[in-house]
Design a protein around this motif. Structure first.
Motif, PDB file in Angstrom:
ATOM      1  N   ASN A 120      -7.860   6.798   1.615  1.00 46.51           N
ATOM      2  CA  ASN A 120      -7.540   8.318   0.918  1.00 46.51           C
ATOM      3  C   ASN A 120      -8.010   7.953  -0.399  1.00 46.51           C
ATOM      4  N   LYS A 121      -7.998   7.525  -0.622  1.00 47.60           N
ATOM      5  CA  LYS A 121      -8.463   7.597  -2.352  1.00 47.60           C
ATOM      6  C   LYS A 121     -10.129   8.127  -2.319  1.00 47.60           C
ATOM      7  N   CYS A 122     -11.357   7.650  -1.607  1.00 51.25           N
ATOM      8  CA  CYS A 122     -11.838   8.075  -1.260  1.00 51.25           C
ATOM      9  C   CYS A 122     -11.907   9.106  -0.680  1.00 51.25           C
ATOM     10  N   LEU A 123     -11.152  10.589  -0.528  1.00 51.36           N
ATOM     11  CA  LEU A 123     -11.095  11.335  -0.134  1.00 51.36           C
ATOM     12  C   LEU A 123     -10.575  12.539  -1.272  1.00 51.36           C
ATOM     13  N   GLU A 124      -9.443  11.606  -1.967  1.00 52.09           N
ATOM     14  CA  GLU A 124      -9.190  12.033  -3.009  1.00 52.09           C
ATOM     15  C   GLU A 124      -9.869  12.491  -4.062  1.00 52.09           C
ATOM     16  N   ASN A 125     -11.035  12.062  -3.847  1.00 51.60           N
ATOM     17  CA  ASN A 125     -12.232  11.565  -5.436  1.00 51.60           C
ATOM     18  C   ASN A 125     -13.125  12.297  -5.034  1.00 51.60           C
ATOM     19  N   ASN A 126     -13.709  12.713  -3.911  1.00 53.90           N
ATOM     20  CA  ASN A 126     -14.260  13.999  -2.869  1.00 53.90           C
ATOM     21  C   ASN A 126     -15.413  13.321  -2.814  1.00 53.90           C
ATOM     22  N   LEU A 127     -14.899  11.581  -2.677  1.00 59.12           N
ATOM     23  CA  LEU A 127     -16.583  11.633  -1.948  1.00 59.12           C
ATOM     24  C   LEU A 127     -17.927  11.134  -2.898  1.00 59.12           C
ATOM     25  N   GLU A 128     -16.540  10.730  -4.279  1.00 59.40           N
ATOM     26  CA  GLU A 128     -18.483  11.081  -4.932  1.00 59.40           C
ATOM     27  C   GLU A 128     -17.920   9.527  -6.290  1.00 59.40           C
ATOM     28  N   TYR A 129     -19.266   8.412  -6.425  1.00 60.88           N
ATOM     29  CA  TYR A 129     -18.633   7.484  -6.946  1.00 60.88           C
ATOM     30  C   TYR A 129     -19.757   7.711  -8.012  1.00 60.88           C
ATOM     31  N   GLN A 130     -17.909   7.967  -9.000  1.00 60.47           N
ATOM     32  CA  GLN A 130     -18.816   8.159 -10.081  1.00 60.47           C
ATOM     33  C   GLN A 130     -17.854   7.669 -11.077  1.00 60.47           C
ATOM     34  N   PHE A 131     -18.420   6.637 -12.470  1.00 60.60           N
ATOM     35  CA  PHE A 131     -16.784   5.734 -13.122  1.00 60.60           C
ATOM     36  C   PHE A 131     -18.220   5.223 -14.088  1.00 60.60           C
ATOM     37  N   LEU A 132     -16.393   4.928 -14.726  1.00 59.85           N
ATOM     38  CA  LEU A 132     -17.361   4.001 -16.763  1.00 59.85           C
ATOM     39  C   LEU A 132     -17.455   2.676 -16.020  1.00 59.85           C
ATOM     40  N   LEU A 160     -27.854   6.410 -14.378  1.00 61.84           N
ATOM     41  CA  LEU A 160     -26.786   6.153 -15.362  1.00 61.84           C
ATOM     42  C   LEU A 160     -26.878   6.704 -16.196  1.00 61.84           C
ATOM     43  N   PHE A 161     -26.109   6.700 -17.294  1.00 58.05           N
ATOM     44  CA  PHE A 161     -25.749   8.018 -18.851  1.00 58.05           C
ATOM     45  C   PHE A 161     -25.871   6.823 -19.517  1.00 58.05           C
ATOM     46  N   TRP A 162     -26.058   6.881 -20.582  1.00 59.04           N
ATOM     47  CA  TRP A 162     -25.403   6.853 -21.922  1.00 59.04           C
ATOM     48  C   TRP A 162     -24.264   7.707 -22.695  1.00 59.04           C
ATOM     49  N   VAL A 163     -23.058   7.699 -22.844  1.00 64.47           N
ATOM     50  CA  VAL A 163     -22.478   8.945 -23.144  1.00 64.47           C
ATOM     51  C   VAL A 163     -21.724   8.733 -24.830  1.00 64.47           C
ATOM     52  N   LEU A 164     -21.757   8.939 -26.062  1.00 63.64           N
ATOM     53  CA  LEU A 164     -21.351   9.293 -26.781  1.00 63.64           C
ATOM     54  C   LEU A 164     -20.276  10.023 -27.411  1.00 63.64           C
ATOM     55  N   PHE A 165     -19.594   8.847 -27.644  1.00 57.70           N
ATOM     56  CA  PHE A 165     -18.148  10.320 -27.787  1.00 57.70           C
ATOM     57  C   PHE A 165     -18.056   9.947 -29.875  1.00 57.70           C
ATOM     58  N   ASP A 166     -16.871  11.356 -30.748  1.00 52.70           N
ATOM     59  CA  ASP A 166     -16.622  10.621 -31.795  1.00 52.70           C
ATOM     60  C   ASP A 166     -15.223   9.616 -32.036  1.00 52.70           C
ATOM     61  N   LYS A 167     -14.793   9.331 -33.228  1.00 54.06           N
ATOM     62  CA  LYS A 167     -13.702   8.157 -32.494  1.00 54.06           C
ATOM     63  C   LYS A 167     -12.787   8.743 -32.147  1.00 54.06           C
ATOM     64  N   LYS A 168     -11.936   9.920 -31.896  1.00 56.54           N
ATOM     65  CA  LYS A 168     -11.239  10.105 -31.284  1.00 56.54           C
ATOM     66  C   LYS A 168     -11.130  10.241 -29.540  1.00 56.54           C
ATOM     67  N   GLY A 169     -12.494  10.286 -29.728  1.00 60.25           N
ATOM     68  CA  GLY A 169     -13.139  10.017 -27.650  1.00 60.25           C
ATOM     69  C   GLY A 169     -13.239  11.472 -27.499  1.00 60.25           C
ATOM     70  N   ALA A 170     -13.632  12.254 -28.212  1.00 57.03           N
ATOM     71  CA  ALA A 170     -14.390  13.578 -27.228  1.00 57.03           C
ATOM     72  C   ALA A 170     -15.711  13.856 -27.492  1.00 57.03           C
ATOM     73  N   GLU A 171     -15.621  13.411 -25.778  1.00 54.03           N
ATOM     74  CA  GLU A 171     -17.860  13.444 -25.988  1.00 54.03           C
ATOM     75  C   GLU A 171     -18.652  14.686 -26.954  1.00 54.03           C
ATOM     76  N   ILE A 172     -19.272  14.048 -26.987  1.00 51.40           N
ATOM     77  CA  ILE A 172     -20.839  14.444 -28.075  1.00 51.40           C
ATOM     78  C   ILE A 172     -21.451  15.267 -26.976  1.00 51.40           C
ATOM     79  N   LYS A 173     -22.104  13.504 -26.788  1.00 46.60           N
ATOM     80  CA  LYS A 173     -23.518  14.055 -25.838  1.00 46.60           C
ATOM     81  C   LYS A 173     -23.482  13.148 -24.927  1.00 46.60           C
ATOM     82  N   ARG A 174     -24.172  13.213 -23.793  1.00 47.48           N
ATOM     83  CA  ARG A 174     -25.029  12.426 -22.646  1.00 47.48           C
ATOM     84  C   ARG A 174     -26.122  12.478 -22.167  1.00 47.48           C
ATOM     85  N   CYS A 175     -26.571  11.217 -21.885  1.00 48.28           N
ATOM     86  CA  CYS A 175     -27.907  11.276 -21.800  1.00 48.28           C
ATOM     87  C   CYS A 175     -28.752   9.785 -20.251  1.00 48.28           C
TER      88      CYS A 175
END
Length: 220
Positions: A120-132, A160-175
């Motif tokens: 059921n969780k696979c379906l809830e996640n739209n069959l997408e395997y994306q994760f931190l 695979l991407f590296w994701v940069l955040f500010d100190k409050k956790g807001a995303e700045i960049k994803r590459c």
């Protein structure tokens, strides 16, 4: 959790075996990822669901490839599968993988509730395997930025991407920093990364069964 791997694979009689086996990794990993640590499988570390167009009298054959590997045979409509779009290919894989896991659980006396929850969780996640990766964010030495690795594991690729955040956790960049065929995705569980200074990180692939790799990345 003692179960380390679930594999969905086509029998060698199938002409497009390699294509199917390459595409089957992401759903197997997604399903496995939702199984809780409390799910105990005894000595069994790997489950194999082997599919064929028609197993005949060998349908539902249940075998031990090794003492810690169990395999079940199930039928699968390959010709219909090849005509499906990406989402419905994943759905077809999920259905037969889940059916196989329920059969193995029945033979082994395992709890089935957690398998149904994983389905059921696979379906809830739209069959997408994306994760931190490793669920981690690491703070820069100057405490201004945080960085994490993010994975997209799909039928035909792993990115695979590296994701940069500010100190409050807001995303700045994803590459994106690497892309591979999906059957080589196991290495993501063995990545390590650390800040070298306030402006760069180093990422290392420590998986013993793959090529040693290192990426030095500037966040600027």
């Amino acid at each position: 959790m003692s179960l380390k791997e679930i594999a969905l694979k086509a029998n060698s009689n199938y002409s497009h075996q390699r294509i199917f086996n390459i595409e089957s990794h992401c759903i197997s990993e997604l399903y496995w990822s939702f199984l809780p640590n409390s799910f105990h499988t005894g000595k069994v570390k790997k489950c194999v669901i082997e599919v064929n167009q028609d197993w005949g009298k060998n349908l539902y054959d249940y075998t031990s490839l090794w003492t810690d590997v169990k395999k079940i045979n199930l039928n699968f409509e390959f010709e219909s599968y090849l005509k499906l779009d990406k989402y419905n290919k994943k759905k077809a894989q999920l259905e037969v993988l889940h059916a196989g896991m329920l059969k193995i659980a029945e033979n082994e006396g395992w709890e089935k509730k957690v398998l149904i929850e994983s389905y059921n969780k696979c379906l809830e996640n739209n069959l997408e395997y994306q994760f931190l990766v490793k669920g981690q964010m690491k703070t820069s030495p100057d405490k201004i930025h945080k960085i994490s690795l993010w994975c997209n594991w799909d039928l035909d690729k792993i990115e695979l991407f590296w994701v940069l955040f500010d100190k409050k956790g807001a995303e700045i960049k994803r590459c994106i920093f690497t892309k591979k065929e999906p059957q080589f995705g196991e290495f993501i569980y063995y990545l390590s990364w650390n800040w070298q200074d306030n402006d760069s990180i180093i990422i290392e692939n420590n998986y013993k069964y793959s090529k040693k790799e290192k990426w030095v990345i500037s966040i600027n």
